[in-house]
Design an enzyme around this catalytic site. Sequence first.
Site, PDB file in Angstrom:
ATOM      1  N   ARG A   1      32.459  68.065   5.846  1.00  0.00           N
ATOM      2  CA  ARG A   1      32.357  66.738   6.339  1.00  0.00           C
ATOM      3  C   ARG A   1      33.185  65.752   5.548  1.00  0.00           C
ATOM      4  NH1 ARG A   1      26.207  66.961   5.408  1.00  0.00           N
ATOM      5  NH2 ARG A   1      26.497  69.203   5.059  1.00  0.00           N
TER       6      ARG A   1
ATOM      7  N   GLU B   1      22.119  71.856  -3.785  1.00  0.00           N
ATOM      8  CA  GLU B   1      20.579  71.970  -3.351  1.00  0.00           C
ATOM      9  C   GLU B   1      19.901  73.153  -2.975  1.00  0.00           C
ATOM     10  OE1 GLU B   1      20.145  68.447  -0.965  1.00  0.00           O
ATOM     11  OE2 GLU B   1      18.124  68.317  -1.448  1.00  0.00           O
TER      12      GLU B   1
END
Length: 188
Positions: free
Chosen positions: A75, A112
């Site tokens: 991204r 994460e």
Amino acid sequence: MLVAMSAWKDRENDPRIEGIASSMRVISDFPKPGFKFKDITTLLLNPKAFKNTVDLFVERYTGKGISVVAGVEARGFIFGPPIALAIGAKFVPLRKPRKLPGTVISEKYVLEYGTDCLEMHIEAVEPGERSLVVDDVVATGGTLCAAIKLLERAGAEVVECACVIEVPHLKGREKLNGKPLYVLVETD
Ligand SMILES: O=P(O)(O)OC[C@H]1O[C@H](OP(=O)(O)OP(=O)(O)O)[C@H](O)[C@@H]1O
Ligand SMILES: Nc1ncnc2[nH]cnc12
């Protein structure tokens, strides 16, 4: 369930921030149960908000002597190139493993929801170049930390990291060893 995202702070007191924040969304339980995924794809559907996002970064980094914008796959490849073109810098893609054909340096990192690795063409930057790292989200900070290490190993100076969204409770900022981090929107 989709939840509207809102800006917690408006650092620059700029009316464009609210439009950017409200054009993004949070998707619960993606990519795994318990996660709250910050989705920037809806921002891309709103040309005004998308342009305002790029413009805010361009306004901040124009005239700062930055010759390298490094974008993190995937991204960071959306926001990095328009910023690079506007400030007259080269764009350097930091890619996932085995995607770059030339000689690369690699940095593994923890995020994460797992572990990953970033690679950069070693000849893409010259020692001493002033660089900016761009991504959409900073969560635990593992990705940005790996990006900084790659650029510094190649001899570049990392002036700042720039992201659209920060998830402050994950304390990614603390992983950057004091390197400045600029974000437009904070959300948990
Ligand atoms: O601060 P961190 O905990 O390191 O997380 C942030 C990174 O996680 C996301 O990318 P992801 O690894 O999901 O890859 P993708 O963009 O290829 O989907 C996001 O785009 C950042 O690059
Ligand atoms: N919660 C999150 N949403 C979007 N991208 C992420 N990357 C790491 N954590 C993320």
